[in-house]
Design a protein around this motif. Structure first.
Motif, short mmCIF file in Angstrom:
data_model
loop_
_atom_site.label_atom_id
_atom_site.label_comp_id
_atom_site.label_asym_id
_atom_site.label_seq_id
_atom_site.Cartn_x
_atom_site.Cartn_y
_atom_site.Cartn_z
N ASN A 329 5.86 2.50 -78.64
CA ASN A 329 6.16 3.52 -77.93
C ASN A 329 7.65 3.97 -77.20
N HIS A 330 8.58 3.00 -77.55
CA HIS A 330 9.94 3.22 -77.23
C HIS A 330 11.02 2.85 -78.09
N PHE A 331 10.57 1.93 -78.96
CA PHE A 331 11.89 1.35 -79.54
C PHE A 331 12.41 2.42 -80.70
N SER A 332 11.81 3.31 -81.02
CA SER A 332 12.09 4.38 -81.91
C SER A 332 12.71 5.66 -81.48
N SER A 333 12.46 5.68 -79.76
CA SER A 333 12.71 7.06 -79.23
C SER A 333 14.25 6.93 -78.78
N GLU A 334 14.47 8.05 -78.37
CA GLU A 334 15.92 8.51 -77.72
C GLU A 334 16.49 7.37 -76.70
N ILE A 335 17.45 6.76 -76.64
CA ILE A 335 18.35 5.75 -75.74
C ILE A 335 19.41 6.49 -75.02
N TYR A 336 19.90 5.70 -74.07
CA TYR A 336 20.87 6.26 -73.42
C TYR A 336 21.60 5.22 -72.62
N VAL A 337 22.88 5.07 -72.40
CA VAL A 337 23.66 4.26 -71.66
C VAL A 337 24.23 4.81 -70.52
N ALA A 338 23.43 4.36 -69.58
CA ALA A 338 23.84 5.11 -68.00
C ALA A 338 22.67 4.76 -67.07
N PRO A 339 22.98 4.71 -65.84
CA PRO A 339 21.79 4.44 -64.82
C PRO A 339 20.87 5.48 -64.66
N PRO A 340 19.71 5.38 -64.31
CA PRO A 340 18.70 6.27 -64.38
C PRO A 340 18.96 7.28 -63.32
N LYS A 341 18.49 8.60 -63.46
CA LYS A 341 18.69 9.73 -62.55
C LYS A 341 17.38 10.01 -61.99
N GLY A 342 17.45 10.97 -60.84
CA GLY A 342 16.27 11.10 -59.88
C GLY A 342 15.78 12.46 -60.69
N ASN A 343 16.64 13.45 -61.06
CA ASN A 343 16.28 14.63 -61.12
C ASN A 343 16.02 15.26 -62.63
N ASP A 344 16.00 14.34 -63.42
CA ASP A 344 15.55 14.59 -64.97
C ASP A 344 14.54 13.79 -65.37
N TRP A 345 13.53 13.59 -64.37
CA TRP A 345 12.34 12.93 -64.81
C TRP A 345 11.47 13.07 -66.22
N PHE A 346 11.09 14.69 -65.94
CA PHE A 346 10.41 14.95 -66.97
C PHE A 346 11.09 14.98 -68.50
N GLU A 347 12.27 15.29 -68.21
CA GLU A 347 13.11 15.02 -69.68
C GLU A 347 13.16 13.71 -70.19
N LYS A 348 13.63 12.84 -69.24
CA LYS A 348 13.94 11.37 -69.73
C LYS A 348 12.63 10.74 -70.22
N GLN A 349 11.63 11.01 -69.62
CA GLN A 349 10.42 10.39 -70.02
C GLN A 349 9.62 11.00 -71.50
N THR A 350 9.95 12.30 -71.63
CA THR A 350 9.41 12.99 -72.81
C THR A 350 10.34 12.29 -73.92
N ASN A 351 11.46 12.42 -73.52
CA ASN A 351 12.67 11.92 -74.70
C ASN A 351 12.56 10.40 -74.99
N GLY A 352 12.18 9.39 -74.15
CA GLY A 352 12.18 8.13 -74.44
C GLY A 352 10.82 7.37 -74.78
N THR A 353 10.02 8.35 -75.35
CA THR A 353 8.55 7.76 -75.25
C THR A 353 7.88 8.58 -76.65
N LEU A 354 7.12 7.93 -77.38
CA LEU A 354 6.50 8.07 -78.48
C LEU A 354 4.84 7.98 -78.37
N ASP A 355 4.09 9.15 -78.50
CA ASP A 355 2.48 8.96 -78.32
C ASP A 355 2.23 8.20 -79.68
N ILE A 356 1.09 7.66 -79.73
CA ILE A 356 0.09 7.15 -81.04
C ILE A 356 -1.00 7.99 -81.13
#
Length: 447
Positions: A329-356
């Motif tokens: 679900n995550h190895f092949s998804s978009e990654i980033y180098v930075a601390p997490p943010k509180g105001n881009d929840w929806f974007e980070k969760q969709t960018n970093g996740t893959l459905d099966i």
């Protein structure tokens, strides 16, 4: 009339992000969680890493409506002067509100009951095969059934950590300790500590423990800079030994997954024996110790060491399927180098996740995590509701031009191996860089 409220700006709020001085903003009101961090049910990591920010979306995702009433005692009298919510956040919060009104967070179905019955059957058959059968094949099958039991216990432990799968908190806690600590040997306290950090910092190389598998695996060449793990509080050194292992990680991935459970055992004991604040530490330890009494005792009932090793290998190998699932679900998804943010929840969760993608009759195999995007956006939502909300999430992603990545189980495996191979090739020869987003581009190409 003049506004008598006291205000702080986002820049001023950022200064309150250290232990002993932790402020957060929720819908424009500022709360001091410096003392609450010690009692926070989700552990200290989420608050420590989101402090100094507006965390409305993360709060909405993780807390039921009843939690709002407890915020008042943490309110420090300040308001966020430049508070705003993006259009994505507004739509996301509306979805949470609609799902709440429909009662989807409370309608858990009979998943837990059915899973517990299945686990009881698997445990009984495995024990019967060892104690009452003389066939080597029966003993091999018994090992496989034990692995299936551990997989199902993993799904129950996962669900019970996110929401109450039983009718009361006491029964929910009993289900956690029974299925996790006692039957699987994995501390539910460790799992919650680790998993909450993963959700908050989804696919951050420095903050997400589910991507920090050095020296065995590196999903990105960014790890070659010896990044610091802020979860484990240590530097992830990319030395010659790590380089050798990473260079061959696309070949070793599945063999290592067969024994990944050993790491979970070790991490459980490391946490429980540490000086960290662990809720119900004695209860947790007793549960894990009970596993290390009954499981070796059961294995000792086999007639010889050959069959004992065979049983252990079978149980570990079958459970390796679940460890592979966690990675897909995550190895092949978009990654980033930075601390997490509180105001881009929806974007980070969709960018970093893959459905099966899978038919509904195969949902039991994935334990609900085939809808990983939906689960990350609505972690309190019972798994039986994830398929129902999937169309709404797709529509919202389409509306805001955000990715909704979905692949078959086989395709997801291929994407994961491609990610590992891309990093492996770069590890072998850093003078010949490989395009860093090959897999990400492949996902988007195929929709």
């Amino acid at each position: 009339m003049a506004d008598s409220r006291k205000y702080v700006t986002s820049e001023e709020l950022k200064n309150h992000n250290k232990p002993g001085d932790l402020w957060i903003s929720i819908q424009g009101k500022v709360y001091d969680v410096s003392d609450w961090v010690k009692e926070h049910p989700g552990g200290d990591f989420p608050l420590l890493n989101l402090a100094g920010q507006d965390v409305t979306d993360a709060f909405v995702a993780y807390h039921p409506a009843t939690a709002w009433q407890y915020l008042d005692k943490l309110f420090n009298g300040f308001y966020l002067k430049d508070y705003f919510a993006s259009e994505v956040s507004k739509d996301y919060r509306r979805l949470v509100s609609e799902f709440t009104k429909l009662g989807l967070f409370e309608k858990k179905g009979h998943v837990c009951l059915c899973t517990m019955c299945l686990m009881a059957m698997l445990f009984s058959l495995s024990v019967y095969g060892i104690l009452c059968c003389q066939s080597v094949l029966a003993h091999l099958v018994s090992g496989g059934l034990m692995g299936c039991l551990w997989i199902q216990s993993g799904w129950i432990g996962h669900d019970s950590g996110h929401y109450q799968v039983m009718s009361t908190r006491g029964l929910n806690r009993f289900a956690q300790v029974l299925t996790g600590n006692c039957l699987a040997g994995i501390s539910i306290a460790w799992w919650k500590w680790n998993h909450n950090a993963h959700h908050i910092a989804c696919n951050s190389l420095e903050y997400d423990p589910d991507l920090q598998h050095m020296p065995f695996f590196a999903v990105s060449s960014k790890f070659f800079s010896s990044l610091t793990s802020y979860f484990y509080d240590r530097k992830m050194n990319f030395d010659s030994f790590t380089r050798f292992l990473v260079s061959n990680q696309h070949w070793t991935f599945y063999p290592v997954m067969c024994f990944a459970r050993i790491n979970l055992f070790a991490q459980s004991f490391i946490l429980l024996l540490s000086n960290k604040n662990v809720p119900h530490r004695v209860q947790e330890l007793l549960g894990v110790v009970s596993f290390w009494i009954w499981y070796p005792l059961l294995v000792s009932c086999l007639p010889n060491w050959g069959e004992r090793i065979m049983f252990i290998l079978a149980s570990f190998t079958v459970t390796g399927i679940q460890h592979v699932q966690f990675c897909l679900n995550h190895f092949s998804s978009e990654i980033y180098v930075a601390p997490p943010k509180g105001n881009d929840w929806f974007e980070k969760q969709t960018n970093g996740t893959l459905d099966i993608s899978c038919p509904s009759w195969m949902d039991w195999f994935h334990g609900g995590l085939q809808f990983q995007i939906e689960h990350h956006l609505f972690p309190r939502l019972p798994r039986c509701q994830l398929r129902k909300v999937s169309p709404f999430v797709k529509d919202l992603c389409k509306k805001h031009d955000l990715p909704y990545n979905c692949a078959s189980f086989l395709k997801a495996n291929a994407l994961t191996i491609s990610t590992l191979k891309a990093a492996a090739l770069q590890a072998r020869d850093l003078t010949k860089p490989v395009p860093k987003n090959l897999v990400w581009e492949a996902v988007n190409t195929h929709g």
